[in-house]
Write an enzyme that holds these catalytic residues in place. Structure first.
Site, mmCIF file in Angstrom:
data_model
loop_
_atom_site.group_PDB
_atom_site.id
_atom_site.type_symbol
_atom_site.label_atom_id
_atom_site.label_comp_id
_atom_site.label_asym_id
_atom_site.label_seq_id
_atom_site.Cartn_x
_atom_site.Cartn_y
_atom_site.Cartn_z
ATOM 1 N N PRO A 300 0.807 -1.218 0.000
ATOM 2 C CA PRO A 300 0.000 0.000 0.000
ATOM 3 C C PRO A 300 0.844 1.274 0.000
ATOM 4 C CG PRO A 300 0.165 -0.881 2.214
ATOM 5 C CD PRO A 300 0.883 -1.851 1.325
ATOM 6 N N CYS A 369 -0.400 29.900 -14.675
ATOM 7 C CA CYS A 369 -0.932 30.585 -15.850
ATOM 8 C C CYS A 369 -1.565 29.547 -16.770
ATOM 9 C CB CYS A 369 0.206 31.319 -16.534
ATOM 10 S SG CYS A 369 -0.397 32.584 -17.612
ATOM 11 N N GLU A 370 -2.652 28.960 -16.304
ATOM 12 C CA GLU A 370 -3.303 27.883 -17.044
ATOM 13 C C GLU A 370 -4.712 27.687 -16.485
ATOM 14 O OE1 GLU A 370 -0.865 24.584 -17.914
ATOM 15 O OE2 GLU A 370 -2.518 23.149 -17.890
HETATM 16 N N1 LLP Z 1 2.439 -1.166 -6.189
HETATM 17 C C1 LLP Z 1 2.554 -0.821 -7.468
HETATM 18 C C2 LLP Z 1 3.278 -1.696 -8.383
HETATM 19 C C3 LLP Z 1 2.007 0.386 -7.930
HETATM 20 O O1 LLP Z 1 2.124 0.699 -9.212
HETATM 21 C C4 LLP Z 1 1.328 1.236 -7.020
HETATM 22 C C5 LLP Z 1 0.774 2.510 -7.470
HETATM 23 C C6 LLP Z 1 1.235 0.835 -5.679
HETATM 24 C C7 LLP Z 1 1.796 -0.381 -5.297
HETATM 25 C C8 LLP Z 1 0.568 1.670 -4.636
HETATM 26 O O2 LLP Z 1 -0.775 1.876 -4.905
HETATM 27 P P1 LLP Z 1 -1.651 2.688 -3.829
HETATM 28 O O3 LLP Z 1 -1.772 1.822 -2.600
HETATM 29 O O4 LLP Z 1 -0.939 3.948 -3.539
HETATM 30 O O5 LLP Z 1 -2.953 2.916 -4.502
HETATM 31 N N2 LLP Z 1 -0.616 9.198 -9.149
HETATM 32 C C9 LLP Z 1 -1.860 8.466 -9.004
HETATM 33 C C10 LLP Z 1 -1.631 7.106 -8.401
HETATM 34 C C11 LLP Z 1 -0.693 6.251 -9.206
HETATM 35 C C12 LLP Z 1 -0.496 4.895 -8.593
HETATM 36 C C13 LLP Z 1 0.647 4.202 -9.213
HETATM 37 N N3 LLP Z 1 0.940 2.934 -8.664
HETATM 38 C C14 LLP Z 1 -2.812 9.280 -8.133
HETATM 39 O O6 LLP Z 1 -2.429 10.375 -7.711
HETATM 40 O O7 LLP Z 1 -3.949 8.870 -7.910
#
Ligand code: LLP
Length: 440
Positions: A300, A369-370
């Site tokens: 997580p 600026c967007e």
């Molecule tokens: N493991 C892998 C291989 C991942 O690609 C990710 C997230 C995680 C674990 C962790 O996932 P989480 O528990 O945080 O949901 N920038 C986007 C989120 C991108 C997630 C990428 N991978 C946002 O701001 O919503």
């Protein structure tokens, strides 16, 4: 999915209002903190981070005993102090770049507990990770496997590797963060036979030690069926590999992705109950398949740090366009929070010094600026909100600081940790000199 319902603006237990109506976070009033550190300001509730880690760890150990692991996906928020906390809490970590590895090293994090992800590791990345004693590579594809074999071989290292597979599950989240489908830039698909191929390949190499498999279905996932489906597909594959190749995976990492509550309308996921549900399912499934359950890892990111974070802004221009809407501008925006611009993500934004009474609906916008530089639309704010007032955007601990930019040459805010009524700086505010520092 096992959920708890709490319907009001105080969407997390670490939020409250004092008698005078002031917004408090981690038990601390926000106005003095804004005065001391300036705005925009990222705040983290250290105790909340530790509490979330412990919830995960105790749930995983209750279900899987010694054969359970929790890795913090540090892409959600990566700076030295966080890796120190992960070390103190005896967590593993997921890293995706040399920058994250370097930060972890600088924090004294034991790299043997780090899992190196990414769909495109360069030879330099691979070399750097091996030289620094990375625990595991989570290998994305056959080409990468050959590169690891070659580099590890030249160094006389037997490198531990998990293979990233795509189980072909749709996580029902927004497209940009759905990663477990067959049509994905990540991993090798089970459905197409590529997963079996890469497994055979890994077993034939001499400088790579295959330890098991990995999958990650997506992020901000609220549907627990998705995890059961992924576990089902992955365990079935583990059993198939055992049958066909005589290899029993030692480790199965089922990724991260549990969703968090950004607004009162969204539910809170009960992590402990969900993990126990996944665990129960996996034990049963392994028994049905006649295999012993591998060590199971959870990864997580968001659900460890998201509601441990909050951003404080100062209101600037308030502009009403009669017959249209009111824009409330703040001294930050898409540079410290690109998530609305990227994904249309919902947020709760509240005035800091008073509660919202006599409300109007407005758009809270940034200073870039967007036109797309919007933090949130349809926000309720006091009708007389004015320049100089503080407002707070809640649940900003994940994918905010880590995705911040210097667009328009705006310096990034500092990160301040709150703990037991005390505050301390974890990341300094960028200065204008920092902005030009690399210019020659
Ligand atoms: N493991 C892998 C291989 C991942 O690609 C990710 C997230 C995680 C674990 C962790 O996932 P989480 O528990 O945080 O949901 N920038 C986007 C989120 C991108 C997630 C990428 N991978 C946002 O701001 O919503």
């Amino acid at each position: 999915m096992i959920l708890t319902d709490r319907k009001n603006d105080m969407i997390c237990e670490n939020l409250s209002r004092s008698e005078s109506g002031e917004l408090c976070f981690a038990g601390m009033a926000l106005t003095p903190l804004a005065r001391q550190y300036g705005t925009p300001l990222y705040l983290y509730d250290e105790e909340r981070i530790r509490e979330r880690i412990r919830t995960y760890k105790s749930a995983v150990s209750a279900t899987f005993g010694e054969r359970g692991r929790v890795l913090y996906a540090s892409k959600a928020a990566s700076f030295k102090r966080l890796y120190e906390i992960m070390k103190e809490e005896e967590m593993g970590i997921d890293v995706v770049s040399r920058g994250e590895i370097y930060t972890a090293i600088k924090a004294g994090f034991p790299l043997c507990k780090a899992y190196f992800h990414s769909n495109n590791k360069t030879d330099e990345d691979i070399e750097y990770a091996i030289d620094n004693g990375i625990g595991y590579f989570v290998c994305d594809n056959a080409e990468e496997l050959f590169a690891i074999e070659k580099i590890a071989g030249a160094k006389g290292v037997l490198q531990k590797v998990l293979l990233r597979l795509t189980p072909g599950i749709d996580p029902h989240t927004y497209a940009a963060v759905a990663t477990g489908k067959v049509d994905s830039k990540f991993g090798s698909a089970i459905e197409t036979g590529q997963a079996m191929e890469i497994t055979k390949l890994a077993l034939s190499l001499s400088s790579v030690k295959l330890c098991g498999f990995h999958c990650h279905v997506g992020s901000q996932v609220f549907d627990s069926e998705v995890y059961l489906a992924a576990a089902d597909v992955m365990l079935t594959f583990v059993a198939e590999v055992k049958r066909e190749l005589g290899y029993l995976a030692d480790e199965l990492d089922i990724g991260g992705g549990y969703g968090v509550r950004y607004t009162a309308e969204q539910p809170t996921i009960d992590i402990a109950k969900n993990i126990s549900e996944v665990g129960e399912f996996m034990h049963k499934k392994a028994e049905e398949l006649g295999i012993s359950l591998p060590t199971v890892a959870f990864e997580p990111g968001r659900s460890i740090v998201a509601d441990a974070g909050l951003t404080v802004y100062t209101v600037g221009t308030v502009k009403n366009i009669p017959g249209y809407k009111t824009y409330v501008s703040v001294d930050g925006g898409m540079t410290d929070n690109p998530r609305y611009a990227l994904y249309g993500s919902p947020y709760t934004i509240l005035p800091v010094e008073r509660e919202t009474e006599n409300a109007m609906t407005c758009s809270v916008v940034g200073r870039c600026c967007e036109s797309g530089d919007i933090l949130q639309e349809n926000v309720e704010m006091p009708r007389d909100i004015k320049r100089g007032e503080l407002i707070a955007c809640l649940t900003t601990g994940a994918y905010h600081y880590s995705m911040a930019s210097n667009y328009n040459r705006i310096p990034r805010p500092p990160v301040v940790m709150l703990n037991n009524g005390e505050s301390y700086l974890a990341v300094k505010r960028e200065s204008l000199d920092d902005i030009v520092d690399l210019d020659v």
